[in-house]
Design a protein around this motif. Structure first.
Motif, PDB file in Angstrom:
ATOM      1  N   ARG A  64      79.059  77.011   0.705  1.00 20.66           N
ATOM      2  CA  ARG A  64      78.787  76.272   1.944  1.00 20.66           C
ATOM      3  C   ARG A  64      80.006  76.722   3.045  1.00 20.66           C
ATOM      4  O   ARG A  64      79.779  77.143   3.974  1.00 20.66           O
ATOM      5  CB  ARG A  64      78.585  75.127   1.909  1.00 20.66           C
ATOM      6  N   GLU A  65      81.292  76.286   2.506  1.00 22.07           N
ATOM      7  CA  GLU A  65      82.357  76.303   3.466  1.00 22.07           C
ATOM      8  C   GLU A  65      82.460  77.741   3.813  1.00 22.07           C
ATOM      9  O   GLU A  65      82.967  77.929   5.008  1.00 22.07           O
ATOM     10  CB  GLU A  65      83.651  75.997   2.651  1.00 22.07           C
ATOM     11  N   ASP A  98      80.559  75.263  -6.759  1.00 19.67           N
ATOM     12  CA  ASP A  98      80.435  76.684  -6.174  1.00 19.67           C
ATOM     13  C   ASP A  98      79.493  76.511  -4.930  1.00 19.67           C
ATOM     14  O   ASP A  98      79.688  77.441  -3.964  1.00 19.67           O
ATOM     15  CB  ASP A  98      79.712  77.400  -7.331  1.00 19.67           C
ATOM     16  N   ALA A  99      78.656  75.556  -4.873  1.00 19.24           N
ATOM     17  CA  ALA A  99      77.709  75.243  -3.907  1.00 19.24           C
ATOM     18  C   ALA A  99      78.612  75.116  -2.684  1.00 19.24           C
ATOM     19  O   ALA A  99      78.394  75.472  -1.350  1.00 19.24           O
ATOM     20  CB  ALA A  99      76.652  74.503  -4.069  1.00 19.24           C
ATOM     21  N   GLU A 102      78.774  71.755 -16.184  1.00 18.98           N
ATOM     22  CA  GLU A 102      78.113  72.875 -15.590  1.00 18.98           C
ATOM     23  C   GLU A 102      77.484  72.460 -14.306  1.00 18.98           C
ATOM     24  O   GLU A 102      77.528  73.130 -13.165  1.00 18.98           O
ATOM     25  CB  GLU A 102      76.701  73.478 -16.325  1.00 18.98           C
ATOM     26  N   ALA A 103      77.241  71.102 -14.215  1.00 21.39           N
ATOM     27  CA  ALA A 103      76.704  70.847 -12.931  1.00 21.39           C
ATOM     28  C   ALA A 103      77.782  70.565 -11.720  1.00 21.39           C
ATOM     29  O   ALA A 103      77.630  70.907 -10.632  1.00 21.39           O
ATOM     30  CB  ALA A 103      76.081  69.434 -13.067  1.00 21.39           C
TER      31      ALA A 103
END
Length: 112
Positions: free
Chosen positions: A28-29, A23-24, A16-17
Motif C-alpha cells: 500500500r505504501e 506485506d499489504a 502468517e497473518a
C-alpha cells in the motif's frame, strides 16, 4: 490433534497473518508513493504545458501588436505624405495671399 500442535498452528497462522498484513501495508505504501510520484509528474507536465501555451500566446500577441503597429505607422506615413503634398500644392497660393495682405497693409499706411 494435540493441544500443543494446535497452539503451534495458531501461532503459525498468526505469524502468517502478520506477514500478510505487513506485506499489504508495504505494498500500500509503495502504491501510495508511486501515485504521489505520478501525480507530481502530471502536475509538472501540466505546468510545462501551461508555460509553453502562455509563451505561445504571448508570442502571438506580440506578433499581432507588431503587425498592428506597422499598419498604424504605414497609415501615418501615408497621411503625412498626403498632408505634405497638399501643403506643397497650396504654398504658392498662401505666399501670394501673404504678399497681397502685405501690399494692402503698405498701401493703407502710405495713404494715411
Amino acid at each position: 490433534m494435540a493441544r500443543p500442535e494446535v497452539l503451534d498452528r495458531i501461532k503459525e497462522a498468526e505469524r502468517e497473518a502478520d506477514e500478510i498484513v505487513a506485506d499489504a501495508k508495504e505494498a500500500r505504501e509503495e502504491r501510495i508513493a508511486e501515485a504521489r510520484e505520478e501525480a507530481e509528474r502530471i502536475r509538472e507536465e501540466a505546468r510545462e504545458d501551461a508555460s509553453e501555451l502562455k509563451d505561445e500566446r504571448l508570442e502571438e500577441a506580440r506578433e499581432s501588436i507588431e503587425a498592428e503597429r506597422e499598419k498604424i505607422l504605414a497609415t501615418g506615413e501615408e497621411e503625412r505624405e498626403a498632408l505634405e503634398t497638399h501643403a506643397e500644392q497650396r504654398r504658392d497660393e498662401v505666399v501670394d495671399h501673404a504678399v497681397d495682405l502685405f501690399k494692402e497693409a503698405v498701401n493703407v499706411q502710405s495713404q494715411t
